[in-house]
Design an enzyme around this catalytic site. Structure first.
Site, short mmCIF file in Angstrom:
data_model
loop_
_atom_site.label_atom_id
_atom_site.label_comp_id
_atom_site.label_asym_id
_atom_site.label_seq_id
_atom_site.Cartn_x
_atom_site.Cartn_y
_atom_site.Cartn_z
N PRO A 154 8.60 21.41 0.38
CA PRO A 154 9.09 21.37 -1.01
C PRO A 154 9.31 22.78 -1.55
CG PRO A 154 7.13 20.00 -0.73
CD PRO A 154 7.28 20.82 0.52
N GLU A 155 10.46 23.01 -2.15
CA GLU A 155 10.76 24.33 -2.71
C GLU A 155 10.57 24.29 -4.22
OE1 GLU A 155 12.53 27.20 -1.22
OE2 GLU A 155 13.22 26.44 0.70
N ARG A 211 0.13 16.71 7.36
CA ARG A 211 -0.15 17.93 8.13
C ARG A 211 -1.25 18.79 7.52
NH1 ARG A 211 5.50 20.50 9.72
NH2 ARG A 211 4.14 21.78 11.02
#
Ligand SMILES: [Zn+2]
Length: 287
Positions: A2-3, A118
């Site tokens: 996500p940016e 993750r």
């Protein structure tokens, strides 16, 4: 990953559903994220009201009524989403590491779920007073959409990095906070600046207009992304479950060998690797 626009979109979505909600229950199922979830996490949250959900760089911040601030980061694969179900038993996805139950004026219970297969994400605690000095935040540069991010300040910072490639300098979180690979590529194309140019050259007097154009381009590319609801390069859900569509609007990112989209430019988008990351740019109009 996500940016910034995605994180901002999530914050706005969460603000709409969480502001004013009181925290009823907190279940921490796994503590070993990128940084461990503190042992007192649940205790510090329960009973408090969420005042504000906001963002610094790519960190999500949840301010509580007693001055406690939850600092969150989605890492590579993290998602933060809200369920407003007719609450059956708690969901049991293996990657739902934290579940926070809240209640508002209407007595309707909501669940905020932090899911991260993750586990590069994190959830830690700070206090509002110590937030600026927190290890994760203290070295961050100005917010690209804030008033501190100016051409003068950018030029002054880049003067200290004379030989770094411009792209690497913009990815440096102490230069400007929260910019990632995609938006740096896009902003440099808009600003007609080569990612390989020496960053320090933007501090030269003759480059004043270049620095100003770059600041405007960074802001424009982020604003466009916010308008489009964030990109969806990975499987990831916004606060309200909607999925953004900005990826269709990238001008150069992941468009190697396509014609440059700038009107009048006959260039072809090239892909090069800088510091292990893909850079996309037009060698004809970006100088
Ligand atoms: Zn071009």
């Amino acid at each position: 990953m996500p940016e910034l626009p995605e994180v901002e979109t999530i914050c706005r979505g969460l603000m709409g559903v969480l502001a004013g909600q009181r925290i009823l229950r907190v279940a921490v199922r796994r503590r070993d994220l990128r940084l461990p979830i503190p042992a007192n996490f649940a205790k510090k949250l329960i009973g408090h009201t969420i005042c504000r959900v906001w963002r610094r760089a790519k960190y999500l911040l949840l301010s509580l009524d007693d001055g406690t601030v939850v600092i969150g980061h989605l890492g590579m694969s993290g998602r933060l989403y809200v369920q407003t179900p007719a609450l059956p038993a708690l969901s049991a996805s293996a990657h739902d590491h934290v579940v926070i139950e809240t209640v508002g004026a209407s007595d309707k219970i909501q669940r905020v779920i932090f899911n991260d297969p993750r586990r590069f994400g994190l959830l830690v605690l700070s206090s509002a007073d110590a937030l600026d000095k927190h290890d994760l935040l203290r070295d961050l540069g100005p917010e690209p959409l804030g008033t501190d991010f100016t051409a003068e300040r950018l030029a002054a910072t880049l003067r200290g990095r004379p030989r770094a490639p411009l792209k690497a300098a913009l990815l440096d979180q102490t230069v400007v906070a929260g910019l990632g690979n995609i938006y740096v590529c896009e902003a440099l194309h808009r600003a007609r600046l080569s990612p390989e140019r020496a960053a320090g050259t933007l501090a030269e007097k003759a480059a004043k207009a270049d620095a100003a154009r770059l600041v405007r381009a960074v802001r424009a590319v982020l604003r466009d992304a916010l308008r489009a609801g964030g990109s969806t390069l990975r499987d990831y859900i916004q606060a309200d479950g909607e999925v953004g569509s900005f990826q269709n609007h990238f001008r150069v990112y992941d468009r190697a060998l396509e014609r440059c989209p700038r009107s009048g430019c006959r260039g072809v988008i090239q892909r090069v690797v800088q510091a292990g990351r893909s850079t996309y740019f037009c060698p004809l109009c970006q100088v």
